[in-house]
Enzyme design. Structure first.
Site, short mmCIF file in Angstrom:
data_model
loop_
_atom_site.label_atom_id
_atom_site.label_comp_id
_atom_site.label_asym_id
_atom_site.label_seq_id
_atom_site.Cartn_x
_atom_site.Cartn_y
_atom_site.Cartn_z
N ASP A 504 -32.19 35.73 -28.73
CA ASP A 504 -32.27 35.93 -30.19
C ASP A 504 -33.21 37.09 -30.42
O ASP A 504 -34.32 37.11 -29.90
CB ASP A 504 -32.81 34.67 -30.88
CG ASP A 504 -32.56 34.68 -32.39
OD1 ASP A 504 -32.84 35.73 -33.02
OD2 ASP A 504 -32.10 33.67 -32.93
N ARG A 515 -36.58 24.34 -41.36
CA ARG A 515 -35.53 23.65 -40.60
C ARG A 515 -35.51 24.04 -39.13
O ARG A 515 -34.87 23.36 -38.34
CB ARG A 515 -34.16 23.90 -41.25
CG ARG A 515 -33.75 25.32 -41.26
CD ARG A 515 -32.78 25.71 -42.36
NE ARG A 515 -32.49 27.13 -42.24
CZ ARG A 515 -33.32 28.10 -42.61
NH1 ARG A 515 -34.47 27.80 -43.17
NH2 ARG A 515 -33.00 29.35 -42.45
N LYS A 528 -38.42 34.42 -31.70
CA LYS A 528 -37.85 33.06 -31.76
C LYS A 528 -37.54 32.50 -30.38
O LYS A 528 -37.86 31.35 -30.08
CB LYS A 528 -36.57 33.08 -32.61
CG LYS A 528 -36.81 33.15 -34.10
CD LYS A 528 -35.49 33.02 -34.87
CE LYS A 528 -35.75 33.04 -36.37
NZ LYS A 528 -34.52 32.91 -37.15
N ASP A 576 -25.21 33.33 -36.94
CA ASP A 576 -25.14 33.29 -38.40
C ASP A 576 -24.18 34.34 -38.96
O ASP A 576 -24.25 34.68 -40.12
CB ASP A 576 -26.54 33.46 -39.01
CG ASP A 576 -27.15 34.80 -38.65
OD1 ASP A 576 -26.52 35.57 -37.90
OD2 ASP A 576 -28.26 35.11 -39.13
N ASN A 577 -23.32 34.90 -38.12
CA ASN A 577 -22.35 35.86 -38.65
C ASN A 577 -21.05 35.79 -37.84
O ASN A 577 -21.05 35.45 -36.66
CB ASN A 577 -22.93 37.28 -38.66
CG ASN A 577 -23.11 37.84 -37.28
OD1 ASN A 577 -22.19 38.43 -36.71
ND2 ASN A 577 -24.29 37.63 -36.70
N CYS A 632 -13.72 48.60 -61.11
CA CYS A 632 -13.82 48.84 -62.55
C CYS A 632 -14.54 47.71 -63.27
O CYS A 632 -15.22 47.93 -64.26
CB CYS A 632 -12.43 49.06 -63.14
SG CYS A 632 -11.75 50.65 -62.63
#
Length: 1057
Positions: A504, A515, A528, A576-577, A632
């Site tokens: 990570d 969490r 991490k 996470d993606n 637009c």
């Protein structure tokens, strides 16, 4: 997935509960913190503000009201074995006022298989006392105390919620009656090997304020009839999404004004765009417009006490394929209590004698049932399996049941989401041997006084040996990553010669602490992966784990190369993606490794298991693309706060990121001008105009210049541009069909007048000026009085709307318009922009960062969006919601993560055992808010065919590039090989994005390539050298069969080393 999008598409405290003289609070985090420590987690009083920095992701799940109710809730959790500590961990992370952990037992060997806060040196000590100080570290806002005496009525009534784990049936009945009569909400949770149970009693008049947690829906109205039941028709742009029984209210209705701001009215859905409401016959005639909005209505729910409910149970089904199972297990769990009462111990693991006695006891229990709890026919095999594994204690089952039970605690505290009504049973028997009749022996599963005794009781020693040797790659150490590592440590994965490699590249932020439970406030800014690895080492010192800081992708294929992947037993994603997930999925398909994939989105969670040669892969199914906002709509016709926030994000990028980037490229890259002039349409003029503005017209020399720039930009965006729009399309304008132009989704805007006494106007100028100053390396200021002084001197040029300005009404019109290049202006700009040599200053592009409240980024977004909302009379929104939408934040809560990871690790256990049947594996989906669970066997890999050969995505052609004579295969030899060996004529051959061969290739080029070795062609066409780590290349083929029909075939793995 930190947690990730579910689809493939993202402090509280107060005075401590007086819990009597037997509370051990020596290590409880209760000391008064008169100042905020460096980590920012100061202790709050009852009325304190919620710490949004810590709870931000959870706040998007629960909301502020629910969080405030939690901060006044005291929770008692009895039983500090694996399940109890899991519930306590999740509830403490959630942020209640206080948690008392209760246990009268001492730590035993079997507890260590799932109780992650017990260590070997704690054996013989009271479980609650040992766990208390480790739990207290999770959240400085929650008072955590330990209690070691018998539970009494006086003690229990100090709490709003009581959770019983590891309790006898007599205790459940006795304490359950006390709770029911005294208005204390009760949850009973229990796990027995591969089985789990939850019971909830939240009293006779529990109020649920929000049953599902979804954002209230709204729709634009096109018609309302006058009738006994008025029919509302919505604009047919999108379906309204309402359901019969929903309540709605109305705003902005022209004509039938009686509906505006009315009391919530119940609806009946008639179709995707229509629904009926109350009587409208006596109302004024409807003219046009209006917005209908859903209103969440409180709902009363009534619960029976455990004594009443046990005879007439209401079950929540967790698996529709096991429809009969809850009734069977309801009897089975009562039989466990009966057996334990009779023998003072649980049935011995895999003991046939105990199993037979247990079955007889279960039949007695069933016969004694008086109500609907009695089942017609007991499933003997199921009941015996319950007996065989009842003494087991499995971390993944505790994680799943513990996540669910903790969510029920939060529901009990807050009234947010629908509780479990009232019994839930779960089992994961698919984890046992696949072959019918294969049973373990008592000897294999007997306790050995080791930390895995609780797991050996279920699976025997062979699985433990297999787990110890596993080599697994964990991608991501966020919320899901932390939970996975905890489970890995508990089950003994890589506890011997194996290894867990976790990567990570992120550092720990404060918002992670809510969490990602392996991290503490003192870890903020650390890596991490390393921090998580060190934390799980404390939980189980025998786990072999290595932390990396690499992003997975083509850039790190030198690290995660063939040797690395070939040495793995499997991969677990905690990403996470979607892009990274799909990349890892491709790698696992190529190297034929199992992949465990999971994600969460608030209370929703999913698990997917990918097994080589058996299932489809993660990439096999795709979600539809997210609906984008038309250009637009963003530029001229917003009608929702989402539109103004996206516009504000585009403003941020277009003011503080892209212009400095382009200007710096112009100053530092000699080829920038050449590249820019090759851009299509009007882009060269736009880019160079921006460079000219950055370096000349807008270039500030002082703080006052930055304030003047912000003030003039305000004038341009919120006054001048709106006036120009209204000049082109006046408020009374009609369309060609005679309908008002400004109607339906087009809201008629009005310009704003700047005032230094308007806080929002000043917010915009202060934030904009500071960001503009940052891009030029100038010092900013937050002195509002000083800014007001500067503003009094700023000259704002007068503005008159111009004729002939083209404003596009739709994206189609925008696409069809020919944006002609102004060659004269282009030539002027080439001359006017100062040469790179003559400019010596440095610009700094700003990357948007939503979580730093001191950097002006969100200040600018909120002010920018809300000013535009005011232009169009769209209700503004607060900073909290603005951050969610503009920052594309994925709501997240620890309970869902815990439950999802429990399911992932059950699949891991099946993979390690070598399960081969599709029906043994389970893909899972859950929504803890509803609550709803769905399990299904994975989809088999789709089959394709050429000639008589069936193949799936796991198939490939293996071609060895090096021939026996030591020379590499040429293109001609490669083509001949497929013709001779597979009767396939290759029509096109590619590697990545490089086309190596095609039947329509010019003759000269083809002749040149046919005699070249394959690797030489690859390096020549791709213009990239092959790294020494590359052992094989992947070729994609288009082929014809012998009948010259186009056939789909697998890819080629071409080995070069």
């Amino acid at each position: 997935m930190s947690s990730s999008p579910l689809s493939k598409k993202r402090r509280l405290s107060g005075t401590e509960t007086k819990t009597g003289s037997h509370c051990s609070s020596s290590n409880s985090v209760r000391t008064d913190l008169s100042h905020t420590p460096a980590n920012g987690m100061a202790k709050n009083g009852n009325d304190a503000e919620i710490d949004e920095g810590l709870y931000s992701r959870q706040l998007y799940v629960l909301g502020h009201d629910a969080m405030k109710r939690m901060q006044n809730s005291n929770v008692l959790i009895s039983g500090m074995r694996g399940l109890g500590v899991e519930i306590a961990k999740n509830v403490i992370l959630g942020g209640v006022k206080s948690v008392a952990v209760h246990d009268q037992g001492v730590a035993e060997w079997r507890d260590l298989s799932s109780q992650f806060y017990l260590r070997e040196e704690d054996l013989g000590k009271n479980r609650a006392e040992v766990s208390q100080h480790r739990l207290a570290e999770l959240n400085n806002y929650v008072s955590v105390t330990a209690y070691t005496e018998t539970l009494t009525e006086d003690f229990m009534t100090k709490f709003q919620v009581v959770v019983l784990t590891n309790s006898t049936l007599e205790e459940q009945h006795q304490l359950g009656e006390i709770c029911h009569n005294k208005g204390v909400k009760l949850i009973v949770a229990d796990t027995r090997g591969l089985f789990g149970q939850i019971f909830c009693d939240f009293g006779v008049d529990m109020v649920v304020y929000d049953p599902n947690g979804e954002q209230p829906l709204s729709a634009m109205i096109s018609m309302i009839t006058k009738d006994n039941s008025g029919v509302v028709t919505c604009l047919d742009e999108t379906r309204h999404g309402f359901e019969s029984g929903d309540y709605v209210t109305f705003t902005e209705v022209k004509g039938m004004i009686e509906l505006n701001g009315c009391q919530p009215v119940e609806i009946k859905v008639l179709g995707p765009y229509t629904f009926s409401i109350c009587e409208t016959a006596g109302f004024t005639d409807y003219i046009r417009g209006g917005i209908v909005s859903q209103v969440k209505m409180p709902k009363k729910v009534s619960f029976k006490s455990i004594s009443s409910s046990i005879a007439e149970p209401e079950f929540l089904l967790t698996d529709f394929a096991k429809f009969e199972r809850p009734g069977q297990l309801h009897v089975g769990f009562q039989a466990i209590h009966a057996f334990q009462k009779k023998h003072n111990h649980l049935p011995a693991p895999w003991s046939q004698a105990d199993g037979d006695e247990f079955l007889a006891l279960a039949k007695e229990v069933n016969s004694a049932q008086t109500g609907s709890a009695k089942v017609e026919l007991l499933d003997d095999a199921l009941i015996k399996k319950l007996s065989f594994v009842a003494a087991g204690d499995l971390a993944p089952i505790n994680a799943f049941i513990g996540g669910l039970a903790a969510q029920e605690v939060l529901k009990a505290c807050t009234g947010k989401f629908m509780p479990i009504m009232q019994w839930l049973y779960f089992d994961a028997l698919e984890c046992l041997a696949e072959e019918e009749g294969v049973e373990l022996t008592e000897e294999e599963c007997a306790p050995r006084n080791c930390r895995y005794d609780g797991q050996v009781a279920v699976f025997g020693t062979k699985l433990q040996e297999l787990l110890a040797k596993q080599r697994y790659f964990l991608v991501g150490a966020g919320a899901i990553g932390c939970e996975l590592l905890k489970n890995f440590a508990m089950i003994g994965l890589a506890g011997g010669k194996g290894e867990v490699i976790v990567t990570d590249m992120d550092t720990i932020e404060k918002s992670n602490l809510n969490r990602q439970f392996l991290f503490r406030p003192s870890d903020v800014t650390k890596m991490k992966s390393d921090t998580a690895a060190a934390a799980v080492k404390l939980m189980n010192p025998s786990i072999r784990i290595t932390g990396h800081q690499n992003r997975v992708g083509p850039d790190t294929e030198r690290v995660y190369d063939d040797d690395f992947f070939e040495s793995l037993d499997g991969v677990t994603n905690a990403l996470d993606n979607v892009d990274a997930r799909m990349y890892m999925d491709r790698r696992c398909v190529y190297y034929r490794k199992p992949l465990l994939e999971s994600g969460t989105l608030g209370t929703k969670g999913n698990v997917q298991v990918v097994i080589p040669f058996l299932t489809e892969s993660y990439s096999s199914s795709q979600d539809p693309p997210e609906k984008s906002i038309p250009i637009c709509t963003l530029k001229n016709f917003p009608n929702a706060i989402e539109h103004t926030l996206q516009w504000a994000r585009d403003e941020f990028e277009g003011l503080f990121k892209q212009p400095p980037e382009n200007a710096m490229q112009y100053l530092s890259d000699p080829k920038f001008m050449e590249r820019t002039l090759k851009l299509p349409g009007a882009q060269p003029v736009e880019v160079l105009e921006a460079v000219y503005k950055s370096l000349v017209t807008d270039c500030p020399h002082s703080w006052a210049d930055c304030v003047a720039w912000a003030r003039n930009h305000w004038q341009c965006q919120y006054s001048n541009n709106i006036r120009q729009l209204l000049h082109n399309f006046p408020p009374e304008q009609l369309t060609s069909s005679g309908a008002p132009f400004w109607s339906g989704p087009k809201r008629c805007p009005h310009g704003l007048d700047f005032s230094t006494s308007n806080e929002l106007h000043m917010d915009y100028v202060v934030a904009g000026a500071n960001l503009f100053a940052q891009t030029y390396g100038l010092k900013g200021s937050t002195d509002r009085a000083g800014v007001v002084k500067i503003l009094q001197e700023v000259k704002v040029p007068p503005f008159s709307p111009r004729s002939g300005v083209k404003i596009h009404v739709s994206d189609q019109e925008l696409q069809n318009s020919n944006s002609s290049v102004d060659d004269c202006r282009l030539d002027e700009l080439k001359v006017q922009i100062p040469s790179p040599e003559s400019s010596n200053f440095k610009l700094c592009a700003i990357d948007f960062e939503k979580d730093d409240d001191t950097n002006f980024h969100m200040d600018f977004i909120v002010a920018s969006s809300n000013l535009r909302a005011e232009n169009y009379d769209i209700p503004p929104t607060d900073r909290h919601k603005s951050k969610l939408i503009a920052g594309k934040i994925i709501p997240a809560i620890a309970t869902t993560t815990s439950a999802v990871v429990g399911l992932v690790c059950l699949e891991l256990i099946k993979i390690v055992q070598g399960h081969k049947k599709l029906e043994s594996f389970k893909n899972g989906f859950m929504n803890l808010a509803l609550p709803f669970f769905a399990f299904s066997e994975p989809i088999a890999a789709p089959t394709h065919k050429y000639y008589e050969i069936d193949w799936t995505l796991w198939a490939r052609f293996e071609v060895t590039g090096l021939q026996p004579n030591g020379e590499e295969m040429t293109l001609q030899q490669f083509l001949d090989y497929f013709k001779n060996e597979h009767k396939l004529e290759i029509t096109m051959l590619s590697q990545g994005v490089s086309m190596l061969y095609s039947f329509f290739m010019p003759g000269a080029k083809l002749k040149e390539r046919l005699d070249l070795p394959m690797t030489e062609i690859v390096t020549k066409v791709s213009k990239k050298k092959l790294g020494k780590h590359v052992k094989a290349l992947v070729f994609e083929l288009c082929c014809n069969d012998q009948t010259e029909e186009d056939v789909e075939v697998p890819y080629v793995r071409y080995t070069i080393r």
